[in-house]
Enzyme design. Structure first.
Site, short mmCIF file in Angstrom:
data_model
loop_
_atom_site.label_atom_id
_atom_site.label_comp_id
_atom_site.label_asym_id
_atom_site.label_seq_id
_atom_site.Cartn_x
_atom_site.Cartn_y
_atom_site.Cartn_z
CG HIS A 421 -24.08 -29.61 68.57
ND1 HIS A 421 -25.29 -28.97 68.68
CD2 HIS A 421 -23.90 -30.29 69.73
CE1 HIS A 421 -25.81 -29.24 69.88
NE2 HIS A 421 -24.99 -30.05 70.52
CD GLU A 422 -21.49 -33.22 70.17
OE1 GLU A 422 -21.05 -32.89 71.28
OE2 GLU A 422 -22.68 -33.53 69.98
CG HIS A 425 -21.06 -29.33 73.62
ND1 HIS A 425 -21.86 -28.43 74.29
CD2 HIS A 425 -21.91 -30.12 72.91
CE1 HIS A 425 -23.13 -28.68 74.01
NE2 HIS A 425 -23.18 -29.69 73.17
#
Length: 634
Positions: A421-422, A425
């Site tokens: 997920h990170e 980003h």
């Protein structure tokens, strides 16, 4: 000015799988040990981010802090009351503002990143305070810029927008013009700048309150005391022993309830500040004020809630199935995180997590995967938890440098997905910074969460394709259903709560602890249905959600989850052709266009309810598939 650090899209993912906790060490299955560290100095360097790539020493940082302050003073002296004189003056002003902002951003981010991994260090607290003061000073010295641009006569502004020398700044000037109805006089903007630190008081006090609260220890199966903390609470919620889950649940929320009035004051202050600022800037509501800057219609927010309400019977059906699978007569909120299928809950070493993520993200192409390998090799990620490290996970960074990722890695499958997920980003930041000038590099959270949840969806697809047994498939289907529950449904529940409390405060009603508990408790019953026991303790859950201090933020988790589900399906069907479109139109686009337009160009129309409706259809299909598997003979 809200606290500038939006935490660059902190992950809402929490650790849900089963590990048994003991003082000083976390034990996992098969005798493997989860590394735990008392202090930051104990952590090997390869598991800590390398901030020296930003500043080799504090001396260089201090020089940038001073330069940002000096440049802001010079900027005010050189350009205030002169922007309307010529396009060349406007061009020079914008370029010097950009230079100032880049230095300020880098210095600010460095101080905050340093503090977040060592919050008990008073020197780092001093650095953080220094960076906050710098940011406030810069804001005060530049607060006149927007109202002065707005005050330029319409006819003259049209000429500016057509001037070749300003072609690169047309977007930023157009955005300022768009905000004209809500921009105040120079004097009022300066006044707001001076009192801006007060607007983050609620958030600041909440962070300290959350950090300072000590939870009582609880007992394990052997009657040994186990420490309960804000960091390991989610792990307890996945423990197979129901008594331990119940203990942790009751202990955690009953402890929070002892401070309920303080929590209510901090959240109430945040909501009041939002409403005051919206009123001062002549917005009908704080919601509209929040959405307007990104050109997001209020209807998008309202339609999300309405569409998810229609899908609540599906969530109720899933909750009922969960109770049956867990073989409990009375399902409680402390049962909801436990997987309905027995799964391999052994510790996943961080190096193995890296391999899983790289394998899962191969559909994004070789270039994408190589950048992720670089992130692992060059100190972009801070991996393990310590007592004084900020909880949760996020990605953040400055334009002049690579992204950084904060984790609190415990070796669960959910931690692997948090990493993916990170990294979504981080890749969004990397591509945007590479392909966009500073002025349009900043993407909105509305699109940012698409990039991160797309990574999660691709990782899940990779695992499901490899699943061979009924058990493996059931585990993964349960995981995907939990993704929907915790993101599409749960974040919409949060979004509805935020809207309700802002509306109530705007009407002059008190947001005391009892009122907040009643609102939240009723919503929880609505979302989870009659198959879920009405645990009174859950009424305090609002007190442990830090995202409520970034107002009207969480709805974007739900909308982006729906968008990424559609994009992952398109990648599956169209392959590299679709990946190229996503990279160009979304990941590399930054804030060059409104998020609604960017997503539409990437293939998702969020101005309609279609993406939410399609996501609910996928949830139903996944639920159908799991129920069908349960009926099959092993």
């Amino acid at each position: 000015m809200k606290k500038r650090m939006i935490r660059a899209v902190m992950s809402m993912a929490i650790t849900l799988l089963t590990i048994e906790l003991y003082p000083g060490i976390i034990l996992a299955k098969e005798g493997k040990r989860v590394p735990t560290f008392q202090t930051r100095q104990d952590i090997p360097h390869q598991y800590k981010w390398n901030l020296e790539s930003m500043y080799p020493s504090k001396k260089e940082w201090e020089e940038d802090v001073r330069e940002a302050e000096e440049l802001s003073e010079d900027f005010k002296k050189k350009y205030k009351n002169k922007l309307s004189k010529s396009p060349s003056i406007m061009k020079n002003a914008i370029e010097e503002y950009i230079k100032l902002s880049r230095i300020e951003e880098k210095a600010y981010v460095y101080a905050q990143l340093s503090f977040d991994v060592n919050q008990s260090n008073p020197k780092l607290q001093t650095m953080t305070d220094r960076s906050e003061n710098m940011a406030t000073m810069v804001y005060e010295n530049t607060s006149w810029f927007r109202p002065e641009v707005v005050s330029i006569p319409k006819r003259q502004m049209k000429k500016y927008l057509k001037d070749p020398s300003l072609r690169h700044y047309k977007k930023v000037l157009s955005n300022i013009v768009h905000s004209k109805p809500h921009t105040l006089s120079k004097e009022m903007e300066l006044l707001l700048a001076k009192i801006s630190p007060l607007s983050s008081t609620g958030s600041n006090v909440y962070e300290m309150l959350e950090k300072d609260i000590q939870f009582p220890a609880i007992k394990d199966e052997k009657n040994q005391l186990i420490p309960l903390t804000r960091s390991n609470y989610p792990v307890f919620m996945g423990n197979k022993n129901r008594d331990i889950r119940k203990q942790a649940f009751h202990t955690y929320y009953r402890t929070l309830a002892k401070y309920q009035d303080s929590f209510a004051e901090t959240l109430g202050a945040e909501v009041k500040a939002d409403n005051i600022y919206a009123n001062i800037r002549k917005y009908p509501s704080a919601l509209e004020a929040s959405l307007n800057s990104n050109h997001i219609p209020v209807e998008v927010y309202n339609k999300l809630i309405q569409s998810v309400h229609k899908g609540l019977p599906l969530l109720h059906r899933y909750v009922e199935l969960k109770g049956k699978m867990l073989q409990v007569d009375d399902l409680h909120m402390y049962d909801i995180h436990v997987p309905i299928a027995e799964e391999n809950d052994s510790y996943i070493p961080y190096e193995e997590a890296q391999k899983m993520v790289i394998e899962g993200l191969k559909p994004m192409g070789e270039e994408y995967v190589n950048e992720i390998k670089r992130a692992f090799a060059e100190g972009w990620v801070d991996v393990y938890a310590t007592e004084d490290k900020r909880s949760g996970a996020y990605q953040w960074g400055a334009y002049d440098g690579h992204p950084y990722i904060l984790l609190n890695y415990h070796g669960t499958k959910n931690d692997v997905y948090t990493l993916a997920h990170e990294l979504g980003h981080a890749m969004n930041s990397l591509y945007s910074n590479k392909h966009q000038p500073y002025i349009t590099s900043g993407y909105t959270i509305f699109t940012a969460e698409v990039a991160s949840t797309l990574n999660e969806a691709l990782l899940w697809n990779s695992e499901y394709q490899k699943a061979k047994t009924k058990k493996e498939k059931m585990v993964l289907l349960n995981q995907r259903l939990e993704d929907f529950r915790t993101t599409l449904f749960r974040q919409t529940q949060f979004a509805e709560f935020e809207k309700m409390i802002h509306d109530l405060e705007q009407k002059g009603e008190s947001l005391n602890a009892e009122a907040l508990k009643k609102i939240y408790g009723d919503l929880n019953k609505k979302y989870y249905g009659t198959a879920m026991h009405n645990d009174k303790e859950i009424e305090m859950e609002w007190a442990r959600i830090p995202h409520f201090y970034n107002s009207f933020y969480v709805y974007q988790y739900a909308t982006s989850f729906a968008a990424s589900a559609a994009l992952s399906d398109q990648i599956r069907k169209e392959g590299s052709k679709k990946v190229s479109i996503i990279k160009e139109k979304l990941l590399s686009a930054g804030g060059s266009k409104s998020p609604i337009i960017l997503l539409k160009e990437a293939g998702i129309d969020m101005s309609t309810t279609k993406p939410i409706d399609q996501a609910l259809e996928v949830f139903e299909e996944t639920l159908d598939e799991l129920e069908a598997l349960l009926k099959e003979k092993s």
